[in-house]
Design an enzyme around this catalytic site. Structure first.
Site, mmCIF file in Angstrom:
data_model
loop_
_atom_site.group_PDB
_atom_site.id
_atom_site.type_symbol
_atom_site.label_atom_id
_atom_site.label_comp_id
_atom_site.label_asym_id
_atom_site.label_seq_id
_atom_site.Cartn_x
_atom_site.Cartn_y
_atom_site.Cartn_z
ATOM 1 N N CYS A 115 2.557 -11.332 5.101
ATOM 2 C CA CYS A 115 1.135 -11.556 5.400
ATOM 3 C C CYS A 115 0.572 -12.769 4.671
ATOM 4 O O CYS A 115 -0.532 -13.215 4.980
ATOM 5 C CB CYS A 115 0.330 -10.309 5.060
ATOM 6 S SG CYS A 115 0.981 -8.842 5.849
ATOM 7 N N HIS A 256 -6.666 -11.205 2.811
ATOM 8 C CA HIS A 256 -5.834 -10.696 3.908
ATOM 9 C C HIS A 256 -6.422 -9.367 4.375
ATOM 10 O O HIS A 256 -6.728 -8.483 3.559
ATOM 11 C CB HIS A 256 -4.388 -10.512 3.428
ATOM 12 C CG HIS A 256 -3.556 -9.715 4.376
ATOM 13 N ND1 HIS A 256 -3.543 -9.968 5.737
ATOM 14 C CD2 HIS A 256 -2.729 -8.646 4.179
ATOM 15 C CE1 HIS A 256 -2.737 -9.099 6.316
ATOM 16 N NE2 HIS A 256 -2.231 -8.290 5.406
ATOM 17 N N ASN A 286 -4.383 -4.915 10.890
ATOM 18 C CA ASN A 286 -3.648 -5.854 10.036
ATOM 19 C C ASN A 286 -2.748 -6.720 10.929
ATOM 20 O O ASN A 286 -1.748 -6.242 11.451
ATOM 21 C CB ASN A 286 -2.831 -5.053 9.013
ATOM 22 C CG ASN A 286 -1.989 -5.935 8.107
ATOM 23 O OD1 ASN A 286 -1.844 -7.131 8.340
ATOM 24 N ND2 ASN A 286 -1.422 -5.336 7.071
HETATM 25 N N1 COA Z 1 -3.255 9.944 10.268
HETATM 26 C C1 COA Z 1 -3.466 11.090 9.599
HETATM 27 N N2 COA Z 1 -2.871 11.375 8.436
HETATM 28 C C2 COA Z 1 -2.039 10.460 7.925
HETATM 29 C C3 COA Z 1 -1.772 9.249 8.557
HETATM 30 C C4 COA Z 1 -2.418 8.998 9.780
HETATM 31 N N3 COA Z 1 -2.248 7.870 10.481
HETATM 32 N N4 COA Z 1 -0.904 8.536 7.807
HETATM 33 C C5 COA Z 1 -0.635 9.281 6.728
HETATM 34 N N5 COA Z 1 -1.321 10.450 6.789
HETATM 35 C C6 COA Z 1 -1.336 11.551 5.853
HETATM 36 C C7 COA Z 1 -0.154 11.542 4.925
HETATM 37 O O1 COA Z 1 0.944 12.169 5.538
HETATM 38 C C8 COA Z 1 -0.688 12.351 3.750
HETATM 39 O O2 COA Z 1 -0.569 13.726 4.078
HETATM 40 P P1 COA Z 1 -0.185 14.807 2.926
HETATM 41 O O3 COA Z 1 -1.281 14.704 1.904
HETATM 42 O O4 COA Z 1 -0.185 16.078 3.689
HETATM 43 O O5 COA Z 1 1.144 14.377 2.412
HETATM 44 C C9 COA Z 1 -2.181 12.026 3.724
HETATM 45 O O6 COA Z 1 -2.470 11.435 5.005
HETATM 46 C C10 COA Z 1 -2.599 11.074 2.620
HETATM 47 O O7 COA Z 1 -1.681 10.057 2.528
HETATM 48 P P2 COA Z 1 -1.850 8.948 1.411
HETATM 49 O O8 COA Z 1 -0.642 8.083 1.429
HETATM 50 O O9 COA Z 1 -2.243 9.553 0.139
HETATM 51 O O10 COA Z 1 -3.126 8.152 1.959
HETATM 52 P P3 COA Z 1 -3.814 6.894 1.347
HETATM 53 O O11 COA Z 1 -5.202 7.208 0.955
HETATM 54 O O12 COA Z 1 -2.950 6.184 0.334
HETATM 55 O O13 COA Z 1 -3.886 5.922 2.619
HETATM 56 C C11 COA Z 1 -2.722 4.055 3.551
HETATM 57 C C12 COA Z 1 -2.705 5.546 3.267
HETATM 58 C C13 COA Z 1 -1.403 3.666 4.193
HETATM 59 C C14 COA Z 1 -3.859 3.783 4.523
HETATM 60 C C15 COA Z 1 -2.970 3.271 2.230
HETATM 61 O O14 COA Z 1 -2.080 3.710 1.242
HETATM 62 C C16 COA Z 1 -2.779 1.776 2.414
HETATM 63 O O15 COA Z 1 -3.525 1.131 3.130
HETATM 64 N N6 COA Z 1 -1.794 1.190 1.749
HETATM 65 C C17 COA Z 1 -1.494 -0.223 1.933
HETATM 66 C C18 COA Z 1 -0.677 -0.395 3.203
HETATM 67 C C19 COA Z 1 -0.637 -1.816 3.676
HETATM 68 O O16 COA Z 1 -1.593 -2.539 3.578
HETATM 69 N N7 COA Z 1 0.509 -2.226 4.233
HETATM 70 C C20 COA Z 1 0.673 -3.512 4.764
HETATM 71 C C21 COA Z 1 0.809 -4.520 3.701
HETATM 72 S S1 COA Z 1 0.787 -6.148 4.324
#
Ligand code: COA
Length: 329
Positions: A115, A256, A286
Site C-alpha cells: 500500500c 493510506h 482499501n
Molecule cells: N464480519 C463480522 N465479524 C467479523 C468479520 C467480518 N467481516 N471479520 C472478523 N470478524 C470477527 C472475528 O472473527 C472476531 O470474532 P471472535 O471475537 O468471535 O473471534 C471478531 O469479529 C473481532 O475480531 P477482531 O480481529 O478483534 O476485530 P478488530 O476490531 O481488530 O477489527 C480488522 C478487525 C481487520 C477490521 C482490524 O483489525 C484492522 O483493520 N486491521 C488492519 C487490517 C488492514 O488494514 N489490512 C490491510 C493493510 S494494508
C-alpha cells in the site's frame, strides 16, 4: 550539485463502475453493514469486471493526469507503477501502460511496496527529475485487489477494493513542490500480510488452487493495526523533520485509507485536528497503492486542497513498508 525542485503537475484517478455495498457482502459471507462500518469505516467498494486488469485503470487515471499537467504524452520519459496486482508477472504493468498510451521511448518500472507503492513511486520519480536527465515522470498507484481475494474469508474480503491514481511529476518553477519524503521497510513483519501461493516459493498447482492460497492472507489484523499506527506516526515525523516543519504547519493529512480507526489513532498520536484528516475510504475501501492518489485527486477536484497548502501523505503496507511525502500543493 544543484538538485531541481519537483512538483506534481497533474493528477487523475479511475475506479471500476460496479459498486459492492456492505449489504451485498453480507449475502456472501457472515458479516453485516454494522460490523464493517463500525470496525473499518468502509460502506462500499468498487469491483472490476472480468475484462478489466490493473493497467486498464492505470491508463484512465494517467490520461487525466497528463491532461491536467498540460504536457504532451510524448514528453513523459519514465513510467513507474506501484502495484501488487500487476496484469502479469512480466512484462511490467508500466510497459503495458506505455504501449496503451502510445509513448514511443521511455523507461518503465513496476514497484512492489504494497500500500506504500504510490509514495515509493513518487520518491523514485522525484529523484530522477531532481538529479536531471528526466523531466516528466508518470507515477501511478493501482490495484485490482478483488482479483486476489478469497470471497469466503470474511477477515479480508470486506476490506479491499479496486482503483488507480496517477500523478505526473515535473520540474517545479514555483513554491508548489515536493518538500520532503521518507521511505522505510521491515521485512521481519512480512508474514502479517502475504499471498502464499503463485510465486516461486509455491508455484501454481492444483493444491494452490484448491486451498485458495493464491489469495490475500491476513491472520492477525490487530497486529497490522498496531504496526500501521506506529509506522505512519514515525513516517509523518521523519518527513516533517526533514522539511523542518511541524504538524501545525500541515493543512491536510492523507493517510493510506485502510481503516478509519487506524487513521483516527494516527491523528490522535500526532496531535493533528480531525478537520485536517481527508478520508474517502467509505466509498472505495482499501485500494492499497491506489488509495492515496485517489484521495488526493478527489480532494483537489472538489476544491478542498488549494494552491500553496501543505499536504502530508503517509502510508503503510505489505512488506512491511511505510512512507511519507510532504508537498506544497
Ligand atoms: N464480519 C463480522 N465479524 C467479523 C468479520 C467480518 N467481516 N471479520 C472478523 N470478524 C470477527 C472475528 O472473527 C472476531 O470474532 P471472535 O471475537 O468471535 O473471534 C471478531 O469479529 C473481532 O475480531 P477482531 O480481529 O478483534 O476485530 P478488530 O476490531 O481488530 O477489527 C480488522 C478487525 C481487520 C477490521 C482490524 O483489525 C484492522 O483493520 N486491521 C488492519 C487490517 C488492514 O488494514 N489490512 C490491510 C493493510 S494494508
Amino acid at each position: 550539485m544543484d538538485l531541481k525542485k519537483v512538483k506534481i503537475s497533474g493528477i487523475g484517478k479511475a475506479v471500476p463502475e460496479r459498486i459492492m455495498t456492505n449489504d451485498d457482502l453480507a449475502k456472501i459471507v457472515d458479516t453485516s453493514d454494522e460490523w464493517i462500518t463500525q470496525r473499518t469505516g468502509i460502506k462500499e467498494r468498487r469491483v472490476s469486471d472480468d475484462k478489466t486488469a490493473t493497467s486498464d485503470l492505470c491508463i484512465r487515471a494517467a490520461e487525466d493526469a497528463i491532461k491536467m499537467s498540460g504536457i504532451d504524452k510524448d514528453e513523459i520519459d519514465f513510467i513507474i507503477v506501484g502495484t501488487v496486482t500487476p496484469d502479469y508477472f512480466f512484462p511490467s504493468t508500466a510497459g503495458i501502460v506505455q504501449k496503451a498510451l502510445g509513448i514511443g521511448k521511455c523507461a518503465i518500472l513496476d514497484i512492489e511496496a504494497g500500500c506504500s507503492g504510490f509514495l515509493y513511486a513518487l520518491a523514485v520519480a522525484r529523484r530522477f527529475i531532481a538529479f536531471g536527465g528526466y523531466r516528466h515522470i508518470l507515477a501511478i498507484g493501482a490495484e485490482t485487489l478483488t482479483k486476489i481475494i478469497n470471497w469466503e474469508d470474511r477477515n479480508t474480503c470486506v476490506l479491499f477494493g479496486d482503483g488507480a491514481g496517477a500523478a505526473v511529476l515535473s520540474p517545479a518553477d514555483s513554491e508548489s513542490c515536493i518538500l520532503s519524503d521518507a521511505l522505510s521497510g521491515n521485512g521481519n513483519l512480512g508474514d502479517l500480510l502475504i499471498m502464499h501461493g503463485g510465486g516461486s516459493r509455491n508455484p501454481i498447482s492444483q493444491k494452490i488452487l484448491d486451498d485458495k492460497s493464491a489469495t490475500i492472507c491476513m491472520e492477525n489484523g490487530r497486529d497490522i493495526f498496531k504496526n500501521a499506527v506506529v509506522s505512519m506516526y514515525d513516517m509523518a515525523h521523519e518527513t516533517l523533520n526533514i522539511a523542518g516543519v511541524t504538524t501545525e504547519d500541515v493543512k491536510w493529512l492523507i493517510p493510506h485509507q485502510a481503516n478509519l480507526r487506524i487513521m483516527d489513532s494516527v491523528i490522535k498520536k500526532l496531535g493533528i485536528e480531525k478537520e485536517k484528516l481527508l478520508v474517502d475510504l467509505e466509498k472505495y475501501g482499501n485500494t492499497s497503492a491506489a488509495s492515496i492518489p485517489i484521495t488526493l485527486t478527489d480532494f483537489v477536484e472538489n476544491g478542498t486542497i488549494k494552491k500553496g497548502e501543505l499536504v502530508l501523505l503517509v502510508a503503510f503496507g505489505a512488506g512491511f513498508t511505510s512512507a511519507g511525502t510532504l508537498l506544497r500543493w
